[in-house]
Design a protein around this motif. Structure first.
Motif, PDB file in Angstrom:
ATOM      1  N   LYS A  42      32.727  -9.513   2.463  1.00  0.00           N
ATOM      2  CA  LYS A  42      32.052 -10.567   3.222  1.00  0.00           C
ATOM      3  C   LYS A  42      30.564 -10.598   2.890  1.00  0.00           C
ATOM      4  CE  LYS A  42      35.250 -10.639   7.147  1.00  0.00           C
ATOM      5  NZ  LYS A  42      35.406 -10.405   8.586  1.00  0.00           N
ATOM      6  N   ILE A  43      29.955  -9.413   2.779  1.00  0.00           N
ATOM      7  CA  ILE A  43      28.537  -9.336   2.445  1.00  0.00           C
ATOM      8  C   ILE A  43      28.284  -9.918   1.063  1.00  0.00           C
ATOM      9  CG2 ILE A  43      26.629  -7.755   1.943  1.00  0.00           C
ATOM     10  CD1 ILE A  43      27.793  -5.919   4.135  1.00  0.00           C
ATOM     11  N   LEU A  44      29.160  -9.578   0.095  1.00  0.00           N
ATOM     12  CA  LEU A  44      29.005 -10.071  -1.272  1.00  0.00           C
ATOM     13  C   LEU A  44      29.104 -11.579  -1.330  1.00  0.00           C
ATOM     14  CD1 LEU A  44      28.648  -9.596  -4.260  1.00  0.00           C
ATOM     15  CD2 LEU A  44      31.090  -9.106  -4.440  1.00  0.00           C
ATOM     16  N   ILE A  45      30.060 -12.163  -0.576  1.00  0.00           N
ATOM     17  CA  ILE A  45      30.218 -13.624  -0.555  1.00  0.00           C
ATOM     18  C   ILE A  45      28.955 -14.283  -0.035  1.00  0.00           C
ATOM     19  CG2 ILE A  45      31.436 -15.531   0.557  1.00  0.00           C
ATOM     20  CD1 ILE A  45      33.958 -13.820   0.441  1.00  0.00           C
ATOM     21  N   LYS A  75      43.288  -4.286 -14.199  1.00  0.00           N
ATOM     22  CA  LYS A  75      43.750  -4.914 -12.959  1.00  0.00           C
ATOM     23  C   LYS A  75      42.569  -5.593 -12.269  1.00  0.00           C
ATOM     24  CE  LYS A  75      45.795  -4.031  -8.429  1.00  0.00           C
ATOM     25  NZ  LYS A  75      46.259  -3.015  -7.475  1.00  0.00           N
ATOM     26  N   LEU A  76      42.777  -6.810 -11.782  1.00  0.00           N
ATOM     27  CA  LEU A  76      41.759  -7.505 -11.008  1.00  0.00           C
ATOM     28  C   LEU A  76      41.875  -7.054  -9.550  1.00  0.00           C
ATOM     29  CD1 LEU A  76      42.023 -11.135 -12.430  1.00  0.00           C
ATOM     30  CD2 LEU A  76      40.522  -9.275 -13.173  1.00  0.00           C
ATOM     31  N   PRO A  77      40.889  -6.347  -9.037  1.00  0.00           N
ATOM     32  CA  PRO A  77      40.998  -5.832  -7.667  1.00  0.00           C
ATOM     33  C   PRO A  77      40.830  -6.938  -6.630  1.00  0.00           C
ATOM     34  CG  PRO A  77      38.827  -5.377  -8.536  1.00  0.00           C
ATOM     35  CD  PRO A  77      39.615  -5.985  -9.669  1.00  0.00           C
ATOM     36  N   ASN A  78      41.510  -6.765  -5.509  1.00  0.00           N
ATOM     37  CA  ASN A  78      41.321  -7.658  -4.348  1.00  0.00           C
ATOM     38  C   ASN A  78      41.595  -9.121  -4.648  1.00  0.00           C
ATOM     39  OD1 ASN A  78      40.396  -5.386  -2.793  1.00  0.00           O
ATOM     40  ND2 ASN A  78      38.427  -5.578  -3.832  1.00  0.00           N
ATOM     41  N   ILE A  79      42.603  -9.374  -5.478  1.00  0.00           N
ATOM     42  CA  ILE A  79      43.082 -10.747  -5.678  1.00  0.00           C
ATOM     43  C   ILE A  79      44.310 -10.931  -4.794  1.00  0.00           C
ATOM     44  CG2 ILE A  79      44.220 -12.326  -7.304  1.00  0.00           C
ATOM     45  CD1 ILE A  79      41.299 -12.246  -7.824  1.00  0.00           C
ATOM     46  N   TYR A  80      44.225 -11.879  -3.861  1.00  0.00           N
ATOM     47  CA  TYR A  80      45.297 -12.085  -2.897  1.00  0.00           C
ATOM     48  C   TYR A  80      45.727 -13.549  -2.895  1.00  0.00           C
ATOM     49  CZ  TYR A  80      43.513  -7.609  -1.223  1.00  0.00           C
ATOM     50  OH  TYR A  80      43.092  -6.302  -1.147  1.00  0.00           O
ATOM     51  N   ILE A  89      45.191 -19.107  -3.729  1.00  0.00           N
ATOM     52  CA  ILE A  89      44.360 -17.902  -3.673  1.00  0.00           C
ATOM     53  C   ILE A  89      43.671 -17.813  -2.317  1.00  0.00           C
ATOM     54  CG2 ILE A  89      42.458 -16.651  -4.768  1.00  0.00           C
ATOM     55  CD1 ILE A  89      43.057 -18.275  -7.328  1.00  0.00           C
ATOM     56  N   VAL A  90      43.729 -16.641  -1.712  1.00  0.00           N
ATOM     57  CA  VAL A  90      43.088 -16.406  -0.415  1.00  0.00           C
ATOM     58  C   VAL A  90      41.566 -16.374  -0.624  1.00  0.00           C
ATOM     59  CG1 VAL A  90      42.812 -14.709   1.438  1.00  0.00           C
ATOM     60  CG2 VAL A  90      45.076 -15.164   0.478  1.00  0.00           C
ATOM     61  N   PRO A  91      40.784 -17.000   0.284  1.00  0.00           N
ATOM     62  CA  PRO A  91      39.325 -17.071   0.097  1.00  0.00           C
ATOM     63  C   PRO A  91      38.641 -15.723  -0.129  1.00  0.00           C
ATOM     64  CG  PRO A  91      39.991 -18.577   1.830  1.00  0.00           C
ATOM     65  CD  PRO A  91      41.223 -17.804   1.446  1.00  0.00           C
ATOM     66  N   THR A 144      35.862 -11.392  -6.545  1.00  0.00           N
ATOM     67  CA  THR A 144      36.476 -10.921  -7.795  1.00  0.00           C
ATOM     68  C   THR A 144      36.550 -12.044  -8.819  1.00  0.00           C
ATOM     69  OG1 THR A 144      37.773  -9.250  -6.633  1.00  0.00           O
ATOM     70  CG2 THR A 144      38.553  -9.890  -8.813  1.00  0.00           C
ATOM     71  N   LEU A 145      36.863 -13.261  -8.374  1.00  0.00           N
ATOM     72  CA  LEU A 145      36.914 -14.395  -9.295  1.00  0.00           C
ATOM     73  C   LEU A 145      35.544 -14.649  -9.925  1.00  0.00           C
ATOM     74  CD1 LEU A 145      39.106 -16.891  -7.212  1.00  0.00           C
ATOM     75  CD2 LEU A 145      39.805 -15.590  -9.231  1.00  0.00           C
ATOM     76  N   ILE A 146      34.488 -14.537  -9.128  1.00  0.00           N
ATOM     77  CA  ILE A 146      33.134 -14.745  -9.642  1.00  0.00           C
ATOM     78  C   ILE A 146      32.768 -13.647 -10.642  1.00  0.00           C
ATOM     79  CG2 ILE A 146      30.678 -14.782  -9.009  1.00  0.00           C
ATOM     80  CD1 ILE A 146      31.532 -16.153  -6.384  1.00  0.00           C
ATOM     81  N   GLU A 147      33.174 -12.420 -10.351  1.00  0.00           N
ATOM     82  CA  GLU A 147      32.897 -11.314 -11.279  1.00  0.00           C
ATOM     83  C   GLU A 147      33.609 -11.540 -12.614  1.00  0.00           C
ATOM     84  OE1 GLU A 147      33.883  -7.641  -9.352  1.00  0.00           O
ATOM     85  OE2 GLU A 147      32.673  -8.119  -7.601  1.00  0.00           O
TER      86      GLU A 147
END
Length: 255
Positions: free
Chosen positions: A4-7, A145-150, A158-160, A165-168
């Motif tokens: 949440k902080i990163l977003i 592996k892409l972490p935290n992709i839901y 894709i869950v918000p 991870t998508l931005i990274e």
């Protein structure tokens, strides 16, 4: 909580990178900025080292002919571009140039019409993360592996909370223009091989996100592997094993 902080930080950052502008003024019939504008330019330059020039417009006052004024506006653009280039600022290869003779809404104060307007964007600093570092240092043939992709249940939506991870991943591709990848989707729980092709759809969802953000499709492929490559035997024994089987990975094809 960290996600949440990163977003929030990313969104705040994106707001700060909107297009901005700076104006340079000229004396009557002159094509080099006046002394006052040069002083202001130097002050502006000292505060704006990490920008990219994307557009430049030249203007003149209403005196003389339209054709003469347009040529004068062009020379003003040329001289300002020369100043920008000598200052070491990045100039977009697709820079937009627009010279106006009299065909613009002029101020009643003639001195305000003798100008060049420079449009620029701040250059986004690269996002440093464990994922971007891992991709940067990966060898051809390595799986990451892409972490935290839901995704929402049994769908490719894709869950918000996957956005960081998508931005990274997007940043890693932007920073490494020779990088080519295969996006691989995997699912859990089904003994029968991916009845609804969910793994394919999920891999394609990541692929389409990157295309929408201007990554060349020639640099990417996608494929669904269903349950053919589980990390844990199916049926899984725990929810954690299900999560670890239900994943998206990237295969490094070329660097």
């Amino acid at each position: 909580m960290k996600s949440k902080i990163l977003i929030v930080l990313l969104l705040l950052g994106l707001k700060s990178f909107g297009q901005q502008q700076f104006e340079v003024f000229f004396d009557f019939n002159k094509d080099f900025p006046n002394e006052k504008s040069i002083l202001e330019y130097n002050e502006w330059l000292a505060k704006n080292k990490t920008i990219e020039i994307v557009k430049i417009q030249g203007y003149c006052d209403s005196i003389d002919t339209k054709d003469y004024n347009k040529k004068l506006a062009e020379r003003r653009i040329d001289n300002v571009l020369a100043l920008l280039g000598k200052s070491g600022l990045k100039i977009n290869p697709d820079l937009i140039r627009e010279a106006f003779g009299k065909e613009f809404k002029q101020s009643k104060i003639q001195a305000e019409n003798r100008k060049v307007t420079v449009f620029y964007n701040e250059i986004k600093p690269p996002i440093q993360s464990e994922l971007t570092d891992k991709i940067k240092n990966a060898k051809v043939g390595e799986l990451i592996k892409l972490p935290n992709i839901y995704f929402f249940n049994n769908s490719a939506r894709i869950v918000p909370k996957s956005q960081p991870t998508l931005i990274e991943l997007l940043c890693a591709l932007e920073e490494n223009p020779k990088l080519k990848i295969e996006i691989q989707g995997h699912i859990c729980c089904q003994k029968v091989f991916d009845i609804n092709d969910v793994s394919v759809a999920r891999a394609r969802a990541i692929y389409m996100y990157l295309i929408r953000n201007k990554i060349d499709k020639k640099r990417m492929t996608y494929k669904g592997y269903g349950t053919s490559r589980p990390i844990h035997p199916i049926p899984e024994k725990t929810a954690q094993e299900e999560d670890e089987n239900r994943r998206v990975e990237i295969l490094i094809l070329e660097k």
